[in-house]
Design a protein around this motif. Structure first.
Motif, PDB file in Angstrom:
ATOM      1  N   LYS A 169      40.305  49.372  48.356  1.00 47.01           N
ATOM      2  CA  LYS A 169      39.081  48.580  48.148  1.00 47.01           C
ATOM      3  C   LYS A 169      38.502  48.083  49.470  1.00 47.01           C
ATOM      4  O   LYS A 169      37.312  48.256  49.737  1.00 47.01           O
ATOM      5  CB  LYS A 169      39.393  47.377  47.232  1.00 47.01           C
ATOM      6  N   THR A 170      39.366  47.475  50.270  1.00 45.54           N
ATOM      7  CA  THR A 170      38.890  46.953  51.554  1.00 45.54           C
ATOM      8  C   THR A 170      38.417  48.095  52.457  1.00 45.54           C
ATOM      9  O   THR A 170      37.397  47.989  53.139  1.00 45.54           O
ATOM     10  CB  THR A 170      40.009  46.157  52.255  1.00 45.54           C
ATOM     11  N   THR A 171      39.159  49.192  52.434  1.00 40.48           N
ATOM     12  CA  THR A 171      38.764  50.338  53.249  1.00 40.48           C
ATOM     13  C   THR A 171      37.401  50.867  52.808  1.00 40.48           C
ATOM     14  O   THR A 171      36.569  51.249  53.638  1.00 40.48           O
ATOM     15  CB  THR A 171      39.834  51.442  53.157  1.00 40.48           C
ATOM     16  N   PHE A 195      35.075  38.500  54.522  1.00 32.56           N
ATOM     17  CA  PHE A 195      36.265  39.256  54.892  1.00 32.56           C
ATOM     18  C   PHE A 195      37.472  38.825  54.072  1.00 32.56           C
ATOM     19  O   PHE A 195      37.562  37.675  53.634  1.00 32.56           O
ATOM     20  CB  PHE A 195      36.572  39.054  56.378  1.00 32.56           C
ATOM     21  N   GLN A 196      38.380  39.768  53.894  1.00 32.55           N
ATOM     22  CA  GLN A 196      39.622  39.430  53.192  1.00 32.55           C
ATOM     23  C   GLN A 196      40.488  38.512  54.053  1.00 32.55           C
ATOM     24  O   GLN A 196      41.034  37.527  53.582  1.00 32.55           O
ATOM     25  CB  GLN A 196      40.388  40.705  52.850  1.00 32.55           C
ATOM     26  N   SER A 197      40.563  38.837  55.362  1.00 33.61           N
ATOM     27  CA  SER A 197      41.302  37.965  56.277  1.00 33.61           C
ATOM     28  C   SER A 197      40.336  36.904  56.799  1.00 33.61           C
ATOM     29  O   SER A 197      39.138  37.067  56.734  1.00 33.61           O
ATOM     30  CB  SER A 197      41.844  38.789  57.434  1.00 33.61           C
ATOM     31  N   LEU A 228      31.637  40.960  48.958  1.00 34.77           N
ATOM     32  CA  LEU A 228      32.636  39.904  49.116  1.00 34.77           C
ATOM     33  C   LEU A 228      34.030  40.467  48.859  1.00 34.77           C
ATOM     34  O   LEU A 228      34.288  41.054  47.813  1.00 34.77           O
ATOM     35  CB  LEU A 228      32.369  38.764  48.131  1.00 34.77           C
ATOM     36  N   ASP A 229      34.929  40.276  49.847  1.00 38.32           N
ATOM     37  CA  ASP A 229      36.283  40.809  49.714  1.00 38.32           C
ATOM     38  C   ASP A 229      37.240  39.671  49.346  1.00 38.32           C
ATOM     39  O   ASP A 229      37.598  38.857  50.181  1.00 38.32           O
ATOM     40  CB  ASP A 229      36.715  41.457  51.035  1.00 38.32           C
ATOM     41  N   GLU A 230      37.610  39.630  48.080  1.00 34.69           N
ATOM     42  CA  GLU A 230      38.519  38.612  47.551  1.00 34.69           C
ATOM     43  C   GLU A 230      38.099  37.183  47.901  1.00 34.69           C
ATOM     44  O   GLU A 230      38.837  36.458  48.575  1.00 34.69           O
ATOM     45  CB  GLU A 230      39.959  38.878  48.034  1.00 34.69           C
ATOM     46  N   PRO A 231      36.936  36.764  47.420  1.00 32.39           N
ATOM     47  CA  PRO A 231      36.473  35.408  47.752  1.00 32.39           C
ATOM     48  C   PRO A 231      37.374  34.317  47.181  1.00 32.39           C
ATOM     49  O   PRO A 231      37.434  33.224  47.728  1.00 32.39           O
ATOM     50  CB  PRO A 231      35.076  35.349  47.122  1.00 32.39           C
TER      51      PRO A 231
HETATM   52 MG   LIG Z   1      41.886  44.472  50.508  1.00 35.42          MG
END
Ligand SMILES: [Mg+2]
Ligand SMILES: Nc1ncnc2c1ncn2[C@@H]1O[C@H](COP(=O)(O)OP(=O)(O)OP(=O)(O)O)[C@@H](O)[C@H]1O
Lengths: 255, 291, 327
Positions: free
Chosen positions: A51-53, A93-95, A178-181
């Motif tokens: 997903k993030t990729t 971002f996820q991080s 949005l990555d894992e808000p």
């Molecule tokens: Mg991810």
């Protein structure tokens, strides 16, 4: 669904057969999907399903091995994050990715200042670039008032996550990924975050793509959900249908 | 023709010495993320320790061995414990600054506390030349090359053939994974510091007969070690070798055919070209920024 | 509701504090301006040299402290400015023309030096800029026809101001001090503008910055160019102060000292360079009796400082405050 609606979808964000391989690992393995103007799309899938990729490939953070991305009829494949930001595509971002030494307020102003005026006008602009009021409104919206003057790096994980999200919305983007808000955000705030996103969706009229492991959040927020497994789209559709799909149950949700 | 051959051989010998210092540099970086700006002084200090040992009556080989031990303690263990360990968690910059400070400190300590003069240093190899294809090749160059090659091959064999060596490589490639595999990461990192110290002593032994022992001899060796490492590719051990030899040969050729005044500039220009055209280095692999 | 009240309370407590700080700064500046009245001419020379160096370190603080780039080449720009000044002033060109020309030349060269920064970071950049410094030094030393080689260029004339001669040590000190204050004020204004925030964003997180439309390419290059221009201006004043220009003061060791000045004072703090520059300009003079030992002690002191205070001298109050909270 009528043909007309499908065309409207296609004209906004069109992701076609995007692939990204790291050596032998096919992190993203031929993903296609569309997002319509004003739509909120959810992306779910087990850890490491790409997903993030996929986000990073769409957003120019990494170069996809193949495939294309179109935004508003324009081919944006391989454009830099800067070019995409200028076209109105924002992200979280996820991080944790905040400006650690700047105050919360300065983080938010920094997020929007480059979208107005020219280099010269910004040099001569007042210190808050005329964005003070907007930043304060956003701070209120995300309930960060009591820490507005603190360096962002000194805040908790959840608070920094909120800053990251607030920053993405500062410049009024047309599309936000949005990555894992919700990761690291407390349950009470998750509910509020959902309402906030709905409000922003209505008032700013932007489209969102949201990666999230919080199923409740996704079910309530997104009328359309995509489930990824091992770099491929397993299934997509309305949340109820996806949730009850036996293959999704097996690969991701468990019984 | 003989001229060029001569330049290439002596350049390769000089380059082999840069490569030794560069190798230590690369190993440190890979294993622990340490950038050591005092690498040049790490060559200068052993040169003087060897001189002290010899003035106390020790023969060269004994002085060399004794210095290896002293350097492992001083430039290996102490350097790691006192400077690197407390600073490494603050990121790269404080360590860069601290090692710059260390470089000034060691250099000036030598100047103020001992002498600002240049001291002759005995060569471990016989003097004289022999002729091949019209070129006068010195025994010292050949000896330097052979010695450096033995050290590098030995190190390579250690890294690839022994359990400890493989564990060190695992740490260099992925510290977290190595830890999960049960490798004693801290010990492996310490070994790297020790190897770096020994490489510095070897470099000192080979370079000082030509450069003379002087407090500021590290000024030219330190940066060249780094340039060599970058030119070859920082994440590749072989890169340091290629970079070192390339610099040594080109310096000689430019110094002879163009202008000796700009000999010192060769490494820089090569380095600037490489980072503009191929920042990962000639043999290096590109790394994507992780988000 | 409570947020607004808090803000007001903050503003109330802050304003008088700001005012006292401003008054304190004004007193220090006036005292420093009057100090040479009590000093012999060598003391005045040192005060002037302090001002000159301050211009260069303030520029470097923008590059390193605010924009987060690494530079070990500031002395090269300082030298370029000084050589341009020495050659042009001797040719009879007006100081007030030489100053902007040197600034612009250094600005442009700074832009070029910024390019490696787009590809590599931190330690790579440190060595790239260091390499540039060594190269410039080699040119200064070897191109005797232009630079006079190791003999340098002597007899550089001092400027006049509205027909007044600045040949006297005091007059030139005040002139330099005024220029330094103007430069620092300009930099302060620049850093408070949105540009300053963009520099900080670039330093703190270039990836996030880029995704928010901040053109990191442009700001990186600008950070180098502006820092270099400040050094160029400093170089012009240096040439006029010393009236003799040779390669030695522009060796990369000088760049190192300037970088240390930034770090010692606390990188990215507006008044950090003042403390750092005192350390690199005045301390060596006071500690002259120690001769060569001074640099040795200085080097090890830097190591010790980094280990105990990675944030520099100006971070002591914060560290103290944090320590109290933690215990
Ligand atoms: Mg991810
Ligand atoms: N830079 C990289 N180099 C090598 N492999 C990578 C890299 N980035 C991601 N991968 C691999 O690609 C796969 C997909 O990773 P990705 O981060 O996209 O997963 P994800 O769906 O976002 O997972 P999560 O839900 O845990 O965030 C994983 O197997 C990961 O190990």
């Amino acid at each position: 669904m009528s043909v007309g609606a499908d065309e409207a979808r296609a004209r906004f964000l069109e992701v076609r057969d995007v692939r990204k391989a790291y050596g032998a690992i096919k992190a993203v393995d031929g993903v296609s999907f569309d997002v319509a103007r004003g739509e909120i799309v959810g992306v779910i899938g087990p850890n490491g399903s790409g997903k993030t990729t996929l986000f990073n490939s769409i957003l120019g953070q990494i170069t996809p091995s193949s495939g294309s991305v179109e935004f508003c009829g324009e081919d944006i494949t391989g454009l830099s994050p800067l070019d995409l930001a200028r076209r109105g595509i924002g992200r979280t971002f996820q991080s944790l990715q905040v400006f650690v030494k700047l105050s919360v307020r300065d983080n938010l102003i920094a997020a929007a200042q480059e979208f107005q005026g020219t280099m010269r006008s910004r040099l001569l602009a007042p210190p808050d670039a005329g964005l003070g009021a907007r930043a304060d409104a956003m701070i209120d919206l995300f309930r960060l008032g009591h820490v507005a003057g603190r360096p962002a790096g000194s805040l908790s994980y959840g608070q920094q996550k909120l800053i990251d999200i607030a920053m993405a919305f500062m410049p009024t983007p047309r599309l936000v990924l949005l990555d894992e808000p919700c990761a690291g955000v407390n349950p009470g705030l998750v509910e509020e975050l959902r309402e906030l996103l709905v409000t922003l969706n209505k008032t700013q009229g932007g489209s969102f793509v949201v990666i999230e492991h919080n199923m409740d959040f996704i079910m309530k927020l997104c009328p359309h959900v995509i489930c990824m497994v091992e770099g491929k789209v397993l299934t997509e559709g309305p949340p109820r249908t996806v949730q009850s799909n036996p293959r999704v149950l097996e690969a991701y949700l468990g019984n | 023709m003989g001229e060029l051959l001569q330049l290439i051989v002596s350049g390769t010998a000089a380059g082999a010495i840069y490569a030794l210092a560069a190798l230590g540099f690369t190993l440190l970086w890979q294993a622990s993320g340490t950038i050591n700006f005092a690498q040049g002084e790490f060559v200068m200090v052993p040169a003087f320790i060897m001189l002290f040992c010899m003035s106390a009556g020790a023969p060269l080989w004994l002085a060399f061995l004794a210095t290896c031990v002293i350097a492992m303690l001083l430039l290996g263990v102490l350097f790691k414990r006192i400077v690197v360990d407390p600073l490494i968690r603050h990121g790269v910059i404080p360590l860069v600054i601290a090692s710059l400070g260390l470089s000034i400190g060691l250099k000036q300590l030598m100047r103020a506390g001992y002498s600002a003069q240049a001291f002759p240093f005995p060569s471990p190899f016989p003097s004289g030349h022999f002729a091949i294809a019209g070129a006068a090749i010195s025994y010292a160059d050949v000896g330097t090359l052979l010695f450096a090659a033995i050290i590098v091959l030995g190190l390579q064999a250690f890294l690839e053939r022994t359990v400890t060596g493989r564990a060190m490589q695992a740490v260099a490639q992925n510290t977290d994974a190595a830890r999960v595999l049960g490798i004693d990461v801290r010990r492996m990192v310490l070994y790297t510091f020790l190897i770096n110290a020994v490489l510095a002593v070897v470099a000192a032994l080979l370079v000082t007969p030509a450069y003379l022992a002087k407090f500021d001899m590290g000024d030219s060796i330190g940066p060249k070690a780094f340039f060599a490492a970058i030119i070859g590719g920082f994440n590749q051990t072989r890169g340091a070798l290629l970079g070192g030899v390339l610099i040594g040969v080109l310096e000689n050729v430019v110094g002879f055919y163009v202008s000796p005044a700009y000999k010192e500039g060769v490494a820089l220009i090569l380095f600037l070209v490489v980072i503009l055209v191929r920042p990962e280095g000639l043999l290096g692999k590109a790394e994507e920024r992780k988000v | 509701m409570s947020v607004v009240a808090d803000d007001v309370a903050l503003a109330r407590t802050r304003r008088p504090l700001l005012r006292t700080a401003n008054i304190a700064i004004a007193i220090v500046v006036v005292a420093f301006a009057l100090l040479p009245l009590l000093l012999k001419s060598y003391g005045t020379y040192l005060c002037t040299l302090f001002c000159v160096t301050l211009m260069a370190t303030y520029g470097l603080n923008l590059t390193v402290g605010y924009a987060g780039q690494m530079s070990l080449g500031q002395a090269a720009f300082y030298g370029i400015g000084a050589y341009i000044a020495a050659i042009a002033l001797k040719a009879g060109i007006s100081f007030y023309l030489v100053l902007p020309v040197a600034a612009i030349v250094c600005f442009v060269v700074g832009l070029l030096i910024g390019f490696p920064a787009l590809r590599v970071q931190h330690h790579y950049l440190a060595f790239a800029t260091l390499g540039f410094n060594i190269l410039v030094y080699l040119v200064m030393r070897n191109e005797e026809k232009i630079t006079g080689g190791t003999y340098g260029i002597s007899g550089v004339p001092r400027p006049t101001l509205f027909g007044l001669s600045l040949d006297g040590v005091l007059a030139f000190f005040w002139f330099t001090l005024a220029a330094t204050l103007i430069l620092i004020a300009l930099l302060g204004w620049l850093l408070r503008s949105p540009w300053g925030r963009a520099f900080a964003a670039l330093r703190d997180n270039p990836i996030r910055a880029e995704s928010l439309g901040i053109n990191i390419t442009v700001y990186t290059l600008l950070a180098f160019a502006i820092g270099a221009a400040c050094a160029g201006i400093a170089g012009v004043f240096f040439a006029a102060l010393v009236q003799f220009v040779e390669p030695a003061p522009f060796h990369f060791a000088a760049s190192l000292m300037m970088l240390l000045a930034i770090i010692v004072g606390g990188s990215g703090r507006f008044f950090g360079p003042v403390i750092g520059t005192v350390v690199i300009v005045l301390l060596p003079e006071w500690l002259r009796f120690m001769q060569n030992w001074y640099l040795a002690i200085f080097g090890f002191a830097v190591v010790a400082l980094m280990i105990w205070l990675p944030g520099g001298v100006l971070s002591i109050p914060e560290r103290f405050a944090l320590g109290k909270v933690r215990r």
